[in-house]
Design a protein around this motif. Structure first.
Motif, PDB file in Angstrom:
ATOM      1  N   GLN A 160      28.365 -61.853  19.432  1.00 16.71           N
ATOM      2  CA  GLN A 160      26.845 -61.559  20.147  1.00 16.71           C
ATOM      3  C   GLN A 160      26.969 -62.247  21.517  1.00 16.71           C
ATOM      4  O   GLN A 160      27.664 -62.910  21.870  1.00 16.71           O
ATOM      5  N   LEU A 161      25.745 -61.661  22.328  1.00 10.92           N
ATOM      6  CA  LEU A 161      25.691 -62.406  23.524  1.00 10.92           C
ATOM      7  C   LEU A 161      25.507 -63.848  23.397  1.00 10.92           C
ATOM      8  O   LEU A 161      24.686 -64.610  22.513  1.00 10.92           O
ATOM      9  N   LEU A 162      26.095 -64.448  24.356  1.00  8.90           N
ATOM     10  CA  LEU A 162      25.993 -65.818  24.564  1.00  8.90           C
ATOM     11  C   LEU A 162      24.834 -66.424  25.398  1.00  8.90           C
ATOM     12  O   LEU A 162      24.884 -65.766  26.599  1.00  8.90           O
ATOM     13  N   GLY A 163      24.266 -67.446  24.968  1.00 10.39           N
ATOM     14  CA  GLY A 163      23.101 -68.152  25.833  1.00 10.39           C
ATOM     15  C   GLY A 163      24.086 -69.164  26.583  1.00 10.39           C
ATOM     16  O   GLY A 163      25.333 -69.196  26.497  1.00 10.39           O
ATOM     17  N   ILE A 164      23.305 -69.926  27.620  1.00  8.85           N
ATOM     18  CA  ILE A 164      24.156 -70.548  28.503  1.00  8.85           C
ATOM     19  C   ILE A 164      24.857 -71.620  27.854  1.00  8.85           C
ATOM     20  O   ILE A 164      26.060 -71.968  28.249  1.00  8.85           O
ATOM     21  N   MET A 165      24.082 -72.489  26.906  1.00 13.66           N
ATOM     22  CA  MET A 165      24.863 -73.356  26.269  1.00 13.66           C
ATOM     23  C   MET A 165      26.067 -73.068  25.255  1.00 13.66           C
ATOM     24  O   MET A 165      27.024 -73.771  25.246  1.00 13.66           O
ATOM     25  N   GLU A 166      25.839 -71.789  24.743  1.00 12.23           N
ATOM     26  CA  GLU A 166      26.931 -71.331  23.743  1.00 12.23           C
ATOM     27  C   GLU A 166      28.081 -70.852  24.752  1.00 12.23           C
ATOM     28  O   GLU A 166      29.244 -71.038  24.441  1.00 12.23           O
ATOM     29  N   PHE A 167      27.622 -70.180  25.954  1.00  7.33           N
ATOM     30  CA  PHE A 167      28.661 -69.913  26.942  1.00  7.33           C
ATOM     31  C   PHE A 167      29.626 -70.964  27.198  1.00  7.33           C
ATOM     32  O   PHE A 167      30.819 -71.193  27.392  1.00  7.33           O
ATOM     33  N   LEU A 168      28.955 -72.146  27.743  1.00  7.57           N
ATOM     34  CA  LEU A 168      29.571 -73.223  28.288  1.00  7.57           C
ATOM     35  C   LEU A 168      30.321 -74.043  27.107  1.00  7.57           C
ATOM     36  O   LEU A 168      31.519 -74.749  27.476  1.00  7.57           O
ATOM     37  N   GLY A 169      30.232 -73.762  25.826  1.00  8.94           N
ATOM     38  CA  GLY A 169      31.072 -74.601  25.051  1.00  8.94           C
ATOM     39  C   GLY A 169      32.114 -73.444  24.479  1.00  8.94           C
ATOM     40  O   GLY A 169      32.997 -73.939  23.688  1.00  8.94           O
ATOM     41  N   TRP A 170      31.972 -72.187  25.023  1.00  8.53           N
ATOM     42  CA  TRP A 170      33.225 -71.178  24.754  1.00  8.53           C
ATOM     43  C   TRP A 170      34.565 -71.557  25.228  1.00  8.53           C
ATOM     44  O   TRP A 170      34.694 -72.051  26.412  1.00  8.53           O
ATOM     45  N   PRO A 171      35.556 -71.523  24.480  1.00  6.00           N
ATOM     46  CA  PRO A 171      36.896 -71.914  25.337  1.00  6.00           C
ATOM     47  C   PRO A 171      37.238 -70.969  26.532  1.00  6.00           C
ATOM     48  O   PRO A 171      36.787 -69.875  26.596  1.00  6.00           O
ATOM     49  N   MET A 172      37.748 -71.500  27.567  1.00  7.47           N
ATOM     50  CA  MET A 172      38.090 -70.733  28.743  1.00  7.47           C
ATOM     51  C   MET A 172      36.746 -70.779  29.772  1.00  7.47           C
ATOM     52  O   MET A 172      37.092 -70.315  30.790  1.00  7.47           O
ATOM     53  N   ALA A 173      35.749 -71.168  29.474  1.00  8.02           N
ATOM     54  CA  ALA A 173      34.381 -70.887  30.066  1.00  8.02           C
ATOM     55  C   ALA A 173      34.746 -71.685  31.430  1.00  8.02           C
ATOM     56  O   ALA A 173      34.189 -71.183  32.550  1.00  8.02           O
ATOM     57  N   SER A 174      35.181 -73.030  31.392  1.00  6.22           N
ATOM     58  CA  SER A 174      35.057 -73.849  32.395  1.00  6.22           C
ATOM     59  C   SER A 174      36.119 -73.111  33.547  1.00  6.22           C
ATOM     60  O   SER A 174      35.984 -73.334  34.695  1.00  6.22           O
ATOM     61  N   VAL A 175      37.324 -72.630  33.004  1.00  7.08           N
ATOM     62  CA  VAL A 175      38.159 -72.031  33.857  1.00  7.08           C
ATOM     63  C   VAL A 175      37.788 -70.771  34.487  1.00  7.08           C
ATOM     64  O   VAL A 175      38.169 -70.400  35.712  1.00  7.08           O
ATOM     65  N   LEU A 176      37.075 -70.061  33.704  1.00  4.96           N
ATOM     66  CA  LEU A 176      36.400 -68.894  34.219  1.00  4.96           C
ATOM     67  C   LEU A 176      35.265 -69.042  35.394  1.00  4.96           C
ATOM     68  O   LEU A 176      35.319 -68.483  36.624  1.00  4.96           O
ATOM     69  N   LEU A 177      34.557 -70.162  35.164  1.00  5.90           N
ATOM     70  CA  LEU A 177      33.635 -70.566  36.411  1.00  5.90           C
ATOM     71  C   LEU A 177      34.525 -70.828  37.465  1.00  5.90           C
ATOM     72  O   LEU A 177      34.103 -70.820  38.730  1.00  5.90           O
ATOM     73  N   LEU A 178      35.571 -71.946  37.160  1.00 11.28           N
ATOM     74  CA  LEU A 178      36.215 -72.216  38.285  1.00 11.28           C
ATOM     75  C   LEU A 178      36.841 -70.844  39.121  1.00 11.28           C
ATOM     76  O   LEU A 178      36.954 -71.013  40.551  1.00 11.28           O
ATOM     77  N   CYS A 179      37.424 -70.217  38.453  1.00  7.41           N
ATOM     78  CA  CYS A 179      37.977 -68.713  39.277  1.00  7.41           C
ATOM     79  C   CYS A 179      36.832 -68.296  40.182  1.00  7.41           C
ATOM     80  O   CYS A 179      37.239 -67.842  41.102  1.00  7.41           O
TER      81      CYS A 179
END
Length: 443
Positions: free
Chosen positions: A327-346
């Motif tokens: 399901q669609l992730l809110g901001i906190m759920e997204f930031l807690g998902w694996p690879m989220a930080s790598v995605l934002l850095l890219c």
């Protein structure tokens, strides 16, 4: 903040122009972000349809730059710039009323496909018309109102204010309820018009020539007359191809965020904020590296780095799809998902490298052009840019209609960065040849 900067913010010859530009950038981004994210997330539920709508919206906003930039450049150089700004800002009130009506109708589910969405797209097209006429003036009016030693500080303030406004508009467009956004765009347009009335007169600097109202002839003549300078020629080509890449990326982004990353519209808005911050960081970084010198020596490396980060973003998306949320992730759920930080850095890396590539190229346009023709050079650049971006929009729309997955389209974007690197290299060669010629003449 320097003494000059502080002084400018207290003067009538700068502050009203600064505030008008800030409000204009804010309102454009509030409307575009609210409209696109609402339609993609609340109206359509098909990746192909969402990609097509995003491409159509981008194409409609860009089209006026292609059609009307020649006239806009002529007007900016040959008529009172402050009067043009006031006229355009008055028209903005009407077009935002139109856009707000479309937003409210879509929110209420009244004639969503037959009336609301056509109104939204019409208002977006008219917003593009408004930006077409204001764009050349933004660069050409500062030397008239500011002293020679104030122009750099004034330009820096306008650019900084624009970035802040884009960020604010993008954030609010993703987070505000759609009915509040509709009220906001009307209110901002009213305030913007009142502020614009305080801008001092800015009459033409050179000989006033007769306006050429023939759109095609004027556009061809404007581009042809501008391209004789090889530095300007390659700067315009490099900027245009860069924005072709940008157009494709921005078209891919909303459906990719929703359907691949399973991100809510608030997270999609966060992505746009990260991108804007990245461009700002890239702008500051390249200015520090070049130490104020206008040069393309870092252009090829910057856009190749951008292509590398696009490929990295693509790889992260593949891993994301392998462990996709249900399901669609809110901001906190997204930031807690694996690879989220790598995605934002890219994403941040794409934006920083892009800012480092394109910002010096715009400096070529303003430093290599005669002051009384600066607006027309910017207008010629806008014509070529918009033609390339419309081409990019059509390409992205065609790929979506052909069933090419959004994720796979990222690879094409990375490949296009190689062409931009070649154009950046050609500009660097032209820059060195011009410097050698100048040295031979003066020496």
């Amino acid at each position: 903040m320097t003494t000059t900067t502080t002084h400018l913010l207290g003067t009538r010859r700068f502050l009203p122009l600064f505030c008008t530009q800030l409000l204009n950038a804010f309102n454009d981004n509030l409307y575009k972000t609210a409209m696109v994210l609402f339609v993609v997330y609340q109206v359509y539920n098909n990746e192909e349809t969402e990609g097509t709508f995003s491409a159509v919206a981008s194409g409609l906003f860009i089209l006026p730059f292609f059609l009307l930039s020649a006239l806009a450049g002529q007007l900016a150089d040959m008529r009172d710039k402050a009067r043009i700004i006031r006229m355009v800002k008055a028209c903005e009130i009407g077009l935002m009323l139109l856009g707000a009506t479309g937003l409210v109708l879509a929110w209420r589910g009244i004639g969503t496909h037959s009336l609301a969405i056509p109104l939204l797209l019409l208002a977006l097209f008219l917003t593009g018309v408004q930006s077409t006429f204001l764009g050349p003036i933004k660069y050409a009016i500062l030397p008239q109102h500011l002293k020679r030693d104030e122009v750099l500080a004034g330009t820096g303030l306008v650019e900084a204010g624009t970035y802040i406004a884009i960020l604010a508009g993008t954030i609010l467009g993703g987070f505000l309820p759609i009915e509040i956004a509709a009220i906001g765009i009307i209110g901002t347009s009213l305030v913007g018009y009142m502020v614009s009335r305080q801008i001092p007169a800015a009459p033409p600097l050179g000989e006033v020539e007769k306006l050429d109202w023939h759109i095609l002839r004027a556009s061809v003549a404007l581009v042809r007359n501008t391209m004789h300078n090889r530095e300007i020629y390659y700067a315009i080509l490099a900027i245009s191809f860069f924005w072709t890449i940008g157009a494709v990326l921005f078209i891919q982004f909303p459906p990719l965020a929703k359907n691949v990353l399973m991100a809510s519209k608030e997270v999609a808005s966060l992505f746009l904020v990260v991108f804007s911050v990245g461009v700002a960081i890239g702008s500051v970084s390249i200015n520090a590296l070049l130490k104020g010198q206008v040069s393309a020596r870092y252009a090829p490396q910057s856009v190749i780095a951008m292509g590398f980060f696009v490929i990295a973003f693509y790889v992260v998306c593949l891993f994301w799809e392998a462990d996709q949320p249900t399901q669609l992730l809110g901001i906190m759920e997204f930031l807690g998902w694996p690879m989220a930080s790598v995605l934002l850095l890219c994403l941040l890396g794409i934006a920083i490298a892009g800012g480092m590539f394109v910002v010096p190229l715009y400096a070529f346009l303003t430093t290599r052009a005669r002051p009384d023709q600066a607006a027309r050079v910017i207008a010629a650049n806008n014509i070529v840019n918009s033609g390339a971006m419309v081409g990019g929009s059509v390409l992205a729309m065609g790929l979506s209609m052909a069933g090419v997955e959004i994720t796979e389209q990222l690879l094409m974007t990375a490949g296009m960065c190689l062409v931009s690197a070649w154009l950046g290299r050609r500009l660097l060669v032209a820059e060195r040849e011009a410097a050698d010629a100048l040295a031979a003449t003066t020496g």
